[in-house]
Design an enzyme around this catalytic site. Structure first.
Site, short mmCIF file in Angstrom:
data_model
loop_
_atom_site.label_atom_id
_atom_site.label_comp_id
_atom_site.label_asym_id
_atom_site.label_seq_id
_atom_site.Cartn_x
_atom_site.Cartn_y
_atom_site.Cartn_z
N ARG A 226 0.97 -0.99 0.34
CA ARG A 226 0.02 0.23 -0.04
C ARG A 226 0.80 1.18 0.59
NH1 ARG A 226 -2.00 -3.28 -1.49
NH2 ARG A 226 -4.81 -4.30 -0.81
N SER B 74 -10.68 1.26 3.88
CA SER B 74 -9.96 0.53 4.80
C SER B 74 -9.51 2.10 4.97
CB SER B 74 -8.91 -0.14 4.12
OG SER B 74 -10.28 -1.32 3.61
N GLU C 169 -4.31 4.92 6.33
CA GLU C 169 -4.00 4.62 5.26
C GLU C 169 -3.92 6.04 4.09
OE1 GLU C 169 -6.25 1.56 1.31
OE2 GLU C 169 -5.40 0.77 3.19
#
Length: 357
Positions: free
Chosen positions: A167, A244, A349
């Protein structure tokens, strides 16, 4: 330029105060605008799909550059006598990502179907190495066209230059370059990428590692995501989110025994803990940790303006009247709770703008 635009209108969390907005509908306009603002020393914030942003209620003191480029093209390149033709898709940075996936599948090509339903723009996908259901952008990307803000030049770069990780990429925490376009390899026979996620494989009656028709995989991915509130729907506040909110933590090998001991103490010694091998350690499920730390779906309750999704504990949601401060406070509470109970500090995130977490 548009004055005093509420940035809540441009993000999927639907929070964010006012700013001046410059709309760029062509790549040429985007390049010229960024060059001009940089030359003048004016701070800028890039927004396309707005799906990975938490912007302060005070807005942004500078110019928001809205990337509204939407071009998508599928190209077939002739292979050698021994090899089949190569197929790839080129998308401008502002193109809606799910629309890009849908177009490739509708044209009979595979490869991107596991990334169906992810909100946001095509240009954002390499920045955070978007991934879902066992597939990551890094495994499919052919190249990215970048604007170098220091030189004002544009060029195509190979994936090897982007420092991909879980990520993340060199683009995520740097303002040195602007993504202008992306190019992805496709599967010419219409088959999906090998299925690497058990829940998806089971739903399709397949074994992990097998492929299925891309259209069938896309349909199942969209169904699974919708069941978790992860497909945008203006009528469903569970989708007023940044997806998320925390990444799955990778715990160094040296700390894994202590974490497992903490889990056993608080959850029980015989509980199965979802983990996966990762470079330099073990990956734990952030959603599982959040729930076992005492934060259930819908936390902290029906009257809260910011809540965990009622479908998925990994999503922080705006129930219609939340502020950025509300969401940040919830994120801090969850993060601290997991740290106190299991000794793991979750990493957010989304990119935050003027919001301390």
């Amino acid at each position: 330029m548009r004055e005093s635009v509420p940035l809540a209108e441009l993000t999927t969390l639907r929070v964010g105060g006012p700013a001046v907005v410059a709309d760029c509908e062509t790549t040429e306009a985007l390049v010229e605008t960024v060059r001009a603002l940089d030359a003048a020393g004016i701070p800028l914030l890039l927004i396309a799909g707005g799906s990975n942003l938490l912007i302060a209620d005070t807005g942004f003191d500078g110019v928001v550059v809205r990337i509204a480029t939407e071009g998508v093209g599928i190209v077939t390149a002739g292979g050698s006598e021994e090899d089949e033709d190569e197929v790839f898709v080129v998308a401008e940075a502002g193109a809606n990502w799910d629309a890009v996936v849908a177009e490739t599948v509708a044209a009979g090509f595979g490869g991107l179907e596991c990334l169906s339903g992810i909100p946001g723009s095509a240009g954002a996908t390499p920045v955070q190495n978007v991934g879902a259901y066992g597939v990551e952008v890094a495994s499919l990307l052919r190249r990215v066209r970048l604007l170098d803000r220091a030189t004002g030049e544009t060029r195509w770069v190979e994936p090897e230059e982007l420092g991909f990780g879980y990520r993340t990429s060199v683009l995520k925490h740097s303002a040195a370059a602007v993504v202008l376009a992306v190019e992805f390899a496709l599967r010419a026979d219409g088959s999906s990428a090998p299925l690497g996620y058990r829940e998806l494989a089971n739903a399709l009656g397949a074994q992990e590692g097998e492929s299925r028709p891309a259209a069938a995989v896309r349909a199942e991915v969209l169904r699974l995501r919708a069941s978790k509130g992860m497909v945008l729907d203006s009528e469903d506040h569970d989708t007023w989110s940044a997806g998320s909110f925390f990444t799955n933590p990778i715990v160094p090998d040296s700390r894994v025994p202590a974490v497992l001991e903490a889990i056993a103490t608080h959850v029980g010694p015989d509980v199965a803990v979802p983990t996966w091998p990762a470079d330099g350690g073990v990956k734990f499920s952030a959603g599982w940790l959040i729930e076992r730390a005492g934060f259930a779906k819908g936390y902290p309750g029906a009257n809260a303006p910011a809540r965990l999704s009622t479908k998925h504990t990994l999503a922080l949601t705006n129930r219609g009247g939340a502020t950025a401060a509300d969401l940040a406070a919830l994120a801090r509470t969850v993060r601290q709770g997991v740290a106190d109970r299991f000794g793991i500090t979750l990493e957010p995130e989304p990119v935050t703008v003027g919001v301390p977490l």
